[in-house]
Design an enzyme around this catalytic site. Structure first.
Site, short mmCIF file in Angstrom:
data_model
loop_
_atom_site.label_atom_id
_atom_site.label_comp_id
_atom_site.label_asym_id
_atom_site.label_seq_id
_atom_site.Cartn_x
_atom_site.Cartn_y
_atom_site.Cartn_z
N PHE A 127 0.84 -1.20 0.00
CA PHE A 127 0.00 0.00 0.00
C PHE A 127 0.87 1.25 0.00
O PHE A 127 2.03 1.21 0.45
CB PHE A 127 -0.99 0.01 1.17
CG PHE A 127 -0.39 0.39 2.49
CD1 PHE A 127 -0.62 1.64 3.04
CD2 PHE A 127 0.39 -0.51 3.21
CE1 PHE A 127 -0.08 1.99 4.27
CE2 PHE A 127 0.93 -0.16 4.43
CZ PHE A 127 0.69 1.09 4.96
N GLU A 131 4.49 10.45 0.08
CA GLU A 131 5.10 11.05 -1.11
C GLU A 131 6.39 11.76 -0.71
O GLU A 131 6.60 12.03 0.47
CB GLU A 131 4.11 12.01 -1.77
CG GLU A 131 2.87 11.33 -2.32
CD GLU A 131 1.92 12.28 -3.03
OE1 GLU A 131 2.21 13.49 -3.09
OE2 GLU A 131 0.87 11.80 -3.51
N SER A 136 4.44 12.79 7.12
CA SER A 136 3.25 12.35 7.85
C SER A 136 1.99 13.13 7.51
O SER A 136 0.91 12.78 7.95
CB SER A 136 3.50 12.47 9.37
OG SER A 136 4.57 11.63 9.76
N THR A 162 6.82 -0.27 0.82
CA THR A 162 7.34 -1.58 1.21
C THR A 162 6.74 -2.65 0.31
O THR A 162 5.53 -2.65 0.04
CB THR A 162 6.98 -1.89 2.68
OG1 THR A 162 7.53 -0.89 3.52
CG2 THR A 162 7.54 -3.24 3.10
N GLY A 355 29.07 -5.14 24.93
CA GLY A 355 30.33 -4.40 24.90
C GLY A 355 30.82 -4.20 23.48
O GLY A 355 30.03 -3.99 22.55
N GLU A 379 4.54 3.64 10.08
CA GLU A 379 3.12 3.80 10.43
C GLU A 379 2.89 5.02 11.34
O GLU A 379 2.01 5.02 12.19
CB GLU A 379 2.56 2.54 11.11
CG GLU A 379 2.89 1.24 10.42
CD GLU A 379 2.30 1.14 9.02
OE1 GLU A 379 1.68 2.10 8.56
OE2 GLU A 379 2.48 0.10 8.39
#
Length: 401
Positions: A127, A131, A136, A162, A355, A379
């Site tokens: 989906f 842009e 957001s 994705t 470490g 998201e």
């Protein structure tokens, strides 16, 4: 290793599904994840294995060939998969957001056409909202659809897609002013289009180009891409739900599922980081004893375990709220915010426990250290989650004076 993040009240079927997925993760994902991640290689064999297990049809109703399971079951499976390798859970997340949107908002014809193929893993979903210039701020979308007879012509550039290369179905959110007079609020003039395409890069159908993979700090293996539409023609029957102007609400409904997914991913990565940290602390010796016997390390492990447990509880609560049919944007926002922040902190503490070796690519914690930051952004950023949470709290606790 299994003491933390237990979920009470699961059915026998849910427990069996989770046991199967966990076994698959331990045997098929964890042993190869770091090597594949370092090569930035798509995990085809892992994806094929999940397809055989029926994971791609987990939440799709039985009438369309899926397992008809709940969001909670799905989220718990995602938690397990992310524990193995977060990138694999990303491949599944975008697929399920599209399947969920189809199930909730699609026309009957769209459901019958797409959902059986998605349940079988033959059609893979992605989906696209973001842009290059908006981040957001979804209301600032500039990609546009213009009606032309029985078709729409789409133009614009999308970002951060994705599964952009491997998917064969993309739900794309664009502006559609047709039927919406000038001055209409931006969120009421957006439409989701169901765009079918060939997998791969370059021109994947006339008017649609997937330029190539974006090179990322972490979250490798899964392909993240741009999507360029230049005169892309889509038939009117591929408007999700059959009516324009509803895209923003459809996408936000899907994103609530996605936020539960990101919370589950944060839980899974944090669990793995704790496992690595507590194991290494018992093997590494300094000043004549295992570092796990030093109080400073015990305090760190205690904090890590508490964060793992708290994030898991909030994620489960958000999933169950959505499954109940109630509005869950508050719970999903809280779960996503807390799980992603705690994940970052638990991973960093495990890194510190290792470490100097934590800085070496030979150790798994190095991969987790690069993967965790993506969850702070995916998201919706922490700041976006706080806005959602704050607004919802003011609705619930409105001052009566």
């Amino acid at each position: 290793m299994a003491r933390l993040a237990r979920t009470h009240g699961l059915t026998d079927v849910q427990q069996e599904i989770l046991a199967t997925v966990r076994d698959f993760v331990d045997k098929e994902i964890i042993p190869v994840a770091t090597e594949l991640e370092h090569r930035d290689e798509y995990p085809q064999e892992i994806v094929d294995g999940l397809k055989e297990l029926g994971v791609f049809g987990l939440m799709i109703p039985e009438e369309y060939g899926g397992l008809g399971e709940s969001l909670l079951t799905y989220a718990l499976c995602v938690e397990e998969i992310a524990r193995g390798w977060m990138s694999v859970s990303g491949i599944i997340n975008t697929h399920f957001i599209v399947a969920y949107m189809l199930k909730q908002h699609g026309t009957q014809e769209q459901k019958e056409y797409f959902l059986p193929r998605m349940a079988a893993g033959e059609t893979r979903g992605a989906f696209s909202m973001s842009e290059p210039g908006l981040g957001s701020d979804v209301s600032a979308i500039t990609s546009k659809a213009v009606k032309d007879g029985d078709e729409y012509v789409l133009n614009g550039q999308k970002m951060w897609l994705t599964n952009g290369g491997t998917s064969t179905l993309v739900a794309v959110l664009v502006r559609s002013d047709e039927g919406h007079p000038e001055g209409t609020a931006p969120h009421k003039s957006m439409t989701t289009f169901l765009v079918e395409k060939e997998p791969g890069f370059g021109e994947v159908r006339p008017g649609l180009t997937i330029p190539g993979k974006i090179d990322k700090m972490g979250y490798k293996g899964v392909d993240t891409t741009e999507l360029i539409m230049d005169g892309l023609r889509i038939p009117a029957n591929r408007v999700l739900g059959g009516t324009t102007g509803r895209g923003f609400y459809q996408m936000m409904d899907g994103v609530e599922v996605g936020r539960v997914n990101v919370a589950a991913r944060g839980c899974g990565v944090a669990q793995r980081a704790f496992e690595l940290g507590v194991s290494y602390a018992q093997q590494r010796h300094t000043f004549g004893k295992a570092i796990a016997e030093h109080q400073a390390i015990q305090f760190k492990l205690a904090e890590m375990a508490t964060k793992v447990e708290a994030a898991h509880a909030m994620m489960v609560n958000a999933a169950r709220k959505k499954d109940s049919g109630e509005r869950n944007d508050l719970e999903a926002g809280m779960a996503k915010y807390l799980a992603s922040e705690y994940c970052k902190e638990v991973v960093e503490d495990a890194f510190r426990i290792h470490g100097g070796y934590g800085f070496s690519k030979e150790y798994e914690i190095e991969r987790l250290y690069r993967e965790a930051p993506m969850l702070l952004i995916g998201e919706g950023t922490a700041e976006i989650q706080k806005m959602i949470i704050g607004r919802r709290l003011l609705e619930e606790y409105r001052f009566q004076g």
